[in-house]
Scaffold this motif. Structure first.
Motif, PDB file in Angstrom:
ATOM      1  N   ILE A  18       0.836  -1.212   0.000  1.00 41.26           N
ATOM      2  CA  ILE A  18       0.000   0.000   0.000  1.00 41.26           C
ATOM      3  C   ILE A  18       0.866   1.255   0.000  1.00 41.26           C
ATOM      4  CG2 ILE A  18      -1.662   1.345   1.346  1.00 41.26           C
ATOM      5  CD1 ILE A  18      -2.777  -1.369   2.337  1.00 41.26           C
ATOM      6  N   LEU A  19       1.845   1.303   0.891  1.00 37.84           N
ATOM      7  CA  LEU A  19       2.716   2.481   0.986  1.00 37.84           C
ATOM      8  C   LEU A  19       3.585   2.632  -0.259  1.00 37.84           C
ATOM      9  CD1 LEU A  19       3.764   2.230   4.745  1.00 37.84           C
ATOM     10  CD2 LEU A  19       2.094   3.770   3.717  1.00 37.84           C
ATOM     11  N   GLY A  20       3.972   1.508  -0.861  1.00 36.34           N
ATOM     12  CA  GLY A  20       4.761   1.568  -2.098  1.00 36.34           C
ATOM     13  C   GLY A  20       3.971   2.191  -3.226  1.00 36.34           C
ATOM     14  N   ILE A  21       2.672   1.830  -3.339  1.00 35.09           N
ATOM     15  CA  ILE A  21       1.816   2.419  -4.374  1.00 35.09           C
ATOM     16  C   ILE A  21       1.646   3.923  -4.133  1.00 35.09           C
ATOM     17  CG2 ILE A  21      -0.526   2.447  -5.309  1.00 35.09           C
ATOM     18  CD1 ILE A  21      -0.649  -0.574  -4.771  1.00 35.09           C
ATOM     19  N   LEU A  22       1.405   4.289  -2.880  1.00 35.61           N
ATOM     20  CA  LEU A  22       1.254   5.707  -2.562  1.00 35.61           C
ATOM     21  C   LEU A  22       2.516   6.495  -2.878  1.00 35.61           C
ATOM     22  CD1 LEU A  22      -0.656   5.453   0.844  1.00 35.61           C
ATOM     23  CD2 LEU A  22      -1.599   6.131  -1.358  1.00 35.61           C
ATOM     24  N   ASP A  27       3.813  12.991  -4.470  1.00 33.77           N
ATOM     25  CA  ASP A  27       5.077  13.592  -4.036  1.00 33.77           C
ATOM     26  C   ASP A  27       5.236  13.542  -2.525  1.00 33.77           C
ATOM     27  OD1 ASP A  27       5.719  14.228  -6.652  1.00 33.77           O
ATOM     28  OD2 ASP A  27       4.697  16.170  -6.551  1.00 33.77           O
ATOM     29  N   ILE A  28       4.136  13.771  -1.799  1.00 33.08           N
ATOM     30  CA  ILE A  28       4.181  13.780  -0.338  1.00 33.08           C
ATOM     31  C   ILE A  28       3.055  12.900   0.188  1.00 33.08           C
ATOM     32  CG2 ILE A  28       3.971  15.181   1.758  1.00 33.08           C
ATOM     33  CD1 ILE A  28       5.039  17.543   0.197  1.00 33.08           C
ATOM     34  N   VAL A  29       3.383  11.967   1.071  1.00 35.82           N
ATOM     35  CA  VAL A  29       2.403  11.102   1.718  1.00 35.82           C
ATOM     36  C   VAL A  29       2.598  11.225   3.223  1.00 35.82           C
ATOM     37  CG1 VAL A  29       1.539   8.749   2.006  1.00 35.82           C
ATOM     38  CG2 VAL A  29       2.428   9.486  -0.212  1.00 35.82           C
ATOM     39  N   VAL A  45       6.732   3.328   9.755  1.00 37.79           N
ATOM     40  CA  VAL A  45       7.844   4.054  10.377  1.00 37.79           C
ATOM     41  C   VAL A  45       9.159   3.697   9.708  1.00 37.79           C
ATOM     42  CG1 VAL A  45       9.154   4.356  12.513  1.00 37.79           C
ATOM     43  CG2 VAL A  45       6.659   4.296  12.584  1.00 37.79           C
ATOM     44  N   GLU A  46       9.319   2.425   9.390  1.00 40.46           N
ATOM     45  CA  GLU A  46      10.573   1.972   8.773  1.00 40.46           C
ATOM     46  C   GLU A  46      10.721   2.489   7.348  1.00 40.46           C
ATOM     47  OE1 GLU A  46      12.925  -2.270   7.924  1.00 40.46           O
ATOM     48  OE2 GLU A  46      10.874  -2.259   8.712  1.00 40.46           O
ATOM     49  N   MET A  47       9.617   2.574   6.595  1.00 35.84           N
ATOM     50  CA  MET A  47       9.691   2.995   5.194  1.00 35.84           C
ATOM     51  C   MET A  47       9.726   4.518   5.039  1.00 35.84           C
ATOM     52  SD  MET A  47       6.981   0.408   3.354  1.00 35.84           S
ATOM     53  CE  MET A  47       7.243   1.202   1.771  1.00 35.84           C
ATOM     54  N   ALA A  48       9.357   5.250   6.053  1.00 38.35           N
ATOM     55  CA  ALA A  48       9.224   6.709   5.931  1.00 38.35           C
ATOM     56  C   ALA A  48      10.576   7.377   5.716  1.00 38.35           C
ATOM     57  CB  ALA A  48       8.555   7.280   7.171  1.00 38.35           C
ATOM     58  N   ASP A  49      10.581   8.412   4.879  1.00 36.20           N
ATOM     59  CA  ASP A  49      11.785   9.228   4.704  1.00 36.20           C
ATOM     60  C   ASP A  49      12.033  10.105   5.929  1.00 36.20           C
ATOM     61  OD1 ASP A  49      12.209   8.258   2.082  1.00 36.20           O
ATOM     62  OD2 ASP A  49      10.707   9.662   1.325  1.00 36.20           O
ATOM     63  N   GLU A  50      10.967  10.632   6.494  1.00 39.12           N
ATOM     64  CA  GLU A  50      11.065  11.476   7.692  1.00 39.12           C
ATOM     65  C   GLU A  50      10.009  11.029   8.693  1.00 39.12           C
ATOM     66  OE1 GLU A  50      13.319  13.768   8.170  1.00 39.12           O
ATOM     67  OE2 GLU A  50      14.176  13.840   6.138  1.00 39.12           O
ATOM     68  N   VAL A  51      10.364  11.061   9.964  1.00 39.40           N
ATOM     69  CA  VAL A  51       9.431  10.695  11.020  1.00 39.40           C
ATOM     70  C   VAL A  51       9.356  11.845  12.024  1.00 39.40           C
ATOM     71  CG1 VAL A  51       8.949   9.130  12.938  1.00 39.40           C
ATOM     72  CG2 VAL A  51       9.800   8.223  10.768  1.00 39.40           C
ATOM     73  N   ALA A  52       8.147  12.291  12.311  1.00 41.13           N
ATOM     74  CA  ALA A  52       7.931  13.359  13.288  1.00 41.13           C
ATOM     75  C   ALA A  52       7.021  12.821  14.381  1.00 41.13           C
ATOM     76  CB  ALA A  52       7.301  14.582  12.626  1.00 41.13           C
ATOM     77  N   VAL A  53       7.451  12.956  15.620  1.00 41.64           N
ATOM     78  CA  VAL A  53       6.663  12.504  16.762  1.00 41.64           C
ATOM     79  C   VAL A  53       6.010  13.727  17.400  1.00 41.64           C
ATOM     80  CG1 VAL A  53       6.670  11.268  18.957  1.00 41.64           C
ATOM     81  CG2 VAL A  53       8.257  10.601  17.144  1.00 41.64           C
ATOM     82  N   VAL A  54       4.682  13.745  17.413  1.00 42.83           N
ATOM     83  CA  VAL A  54       3.941  14.880  17.958  1.00 42.83           C
ATOM     84  C   VAL A  54       3.648  14.614  19.428  1.00 42.83           C
ATOM     85  CG1 VAL A  54       1.888  16.323  17.722  1.00 42.83           C
ATOM     86  CG2 VAL A  54       2.903  15.253  15.695  1.00 42.83           C
ATOM     87  N   THR A  55       3.980  15.582  20.277  1.00 48.80           N
ATOM     88  CA  THR A  55       3.782  15.403  21.714  1.00 48.80           C
ATOM     89  C   THR A  55       3.492  16.732  22.380  1.00 48.80           C
ATOM     90  OG1 THR A  55       4.790  14.632  23.775  1.00 48.80           O
ATOM     91  CG2 THR A  55       6.246  15.668  22.174  1.00 48.80           C
ATOM     92  N   GLN A  56       2.824  16.670  23.522  1.00 45.34           N
ATOM     93  CA  GLN A  56       2.652  17.854  24.349  1.00 45.34           C
ATOM     94  C   GLN A  56       3.830  17.971  25.307  1.00 45.34           C
ATOM     95  OE1 GLN A  56      -1.177  17.905  26.215  1.00 45.34           O
ATOM     96  NE2 GLN A  56      -2.296  17.762  24.284  1.00 45.34           N
ATOM     97  N   GLN A 149      10.384  20.919   5.275  1.00 49.40           N
ATOM     98  CA  GLN A 149      10.701  20.879   3.850  1.00 49.40           C
ATOM     99  C   GLN A 149       9.670  20.094   3.048  1.00 49.40           C
ATOM    100  OE1 GLN A 149      14.720  19.427   3.427  1.00 49.40           O
ATOM    101  NE2 GLN A 149      15.621  21.277   4.315  1.00 49.40           N
ATOM    102  N   VAL A 150       8.411  20.167   3.498  1.00 43.42           N
ATOM    103  CA  VAL A 150       7.309  19.584   2.726  1.00 43.42           C
ATOM    104  C   VAL A 150       6.475  20.670   2.059  1.00 43.42           C
ATOM    105  CG1 VAL A 150       7.166  17.516   4.132  1.00 43.42           C
ATOM    106  CG2 VAL A 150       5.819  19.519   4.765  1.00 43.42           C
TER     107      VAL A 150
END
Length: 277
Positions: A18-22, A27-29, A45-56, A149-150
């Motif tokens: 699924i992620l490969g097709i997307l 350009d941005i997923v 998480v493993e396939m992502a180019d960038e990972v952002a963790v959102v937290t308070q 940079q998105v």
């Protein structure tokens, strides 16, 4: 899947397809993997180019980030140095401010923080209108997107330039309208003042004409000819003069700068006594 109980059907292999097709079509997923880890989440998480963790920026949330990042490192999905933290719901009244939160979490963090805007975001979600969140929220999201940079910086610059041009055009148009309005008011005021001056001059001419005509009548000369000789041509139009009961009466109308009806046109009267010689 549409139903939550079918989540187990999304295996590691299905997630990769699924992620490969997307990835091949866009350009941005952006993938929200949540906080619960399974095969599909870990694969994203493993396939992502960038990972952002959102937290308070509270202690429990920051500890949760450390545990989540530790889990990713143990299963080989992501290294701690290959991700960044996004501080969400930041407010000046928070017990832990962004600088302290960065020290506590001890992980790479984006400089841009997302402000707390509970009321505005609640209305935006309920109405399904992103614009309801307001310009402040939109600007912060754009700043964060630029730092990630998105969002292309050139696009933001052009948008800002376009907004500036529109603002300038609006201000220029407003200034032009104001200038025209002030200029017209000045012209009207100047015309009124000059018209009042003409009324005063007419009163002086009427008094002078009446006196000269009375002198002419005293020696037997024509009062009409005398009046016309001493009165400027612009004031002769509509001038009336007569002698009655030993007095010469003169009626004049001041020249009008703006054409007006006879009803609105003033009439200045003057008289002088005739002393027979």
């Amino acid at each position: 899947p549409k139903e939550g109980e079918q989540g187990e059907l999304i295996t590691e292999q299905a997630a990769k397809k699924i992620l490969g097709i997307l990835r091949s079509r866009f350009d941005i997923v952006i993938v929200d993997v949540g906080s619960y880890m399974g095969e599909a989440n870990a694969t994203a998480v493993e396939m992502a180019d960038e990972v952002a963790v959102v937290t308070q920026s509270d202690v429990l949330s920051l500890r949760g980030v450390r545990r989540l990042v530790g889990l990713w490192e143990r299963i080989g999905a992501r290294r701690s140095e290959d991700l960044k933290i996004v501080l969400n719901s930041v407010h000046k009244t928070n017990d832990i401010q962004p600088e302290s939160a960065r020290k506590i979490v001890a992980l790479p963090t984006y400089k841009t923080v997302v402000p707390r805007m509970t009321r505005a975001l609640e209305q935006s979600v309920n109405r399904r209108e992103p614009a309801a969140a307001g310009n402040d929220w939109s600007q912060k999201v754009q700043e964060l997107g630029r730092e990630m940079q998105v969002v292309p910086p050139v696009t933001l610059a052009k948008a800002k330039e376009t907004k500036t041009r529109r603002t300038r055009k609006k201000e220029d148009g407003q200034s032009s309208i104001e200038f025209v309005g002030v200029f017209l008011c000045f012209i009207v005021l100047a015309v009124l003042v000059l018209q009042l001056v003409l009324v005063g001059v007419t009163w002086m001419f009427a008094s002078h004409t009446a006196s000269e005509a009375a002198r002419a009548a005293a020696v037997g000369h024509s009062i009409v000819e005398t009046a016309e000789d001493v009165t400027p041509r612009a004031w002769q139009n509509g001038m009336q003069i007569n002698e009655n009961n030993g007095r010469v009466n003169v009626s004049m109308r001041p020249p009008m700068l703006v054409p007006m009806t006879d009803v609105l046109r003033l009439s200045i009267d003057a008289s002088a006594g005739v002393v027979r010689e």
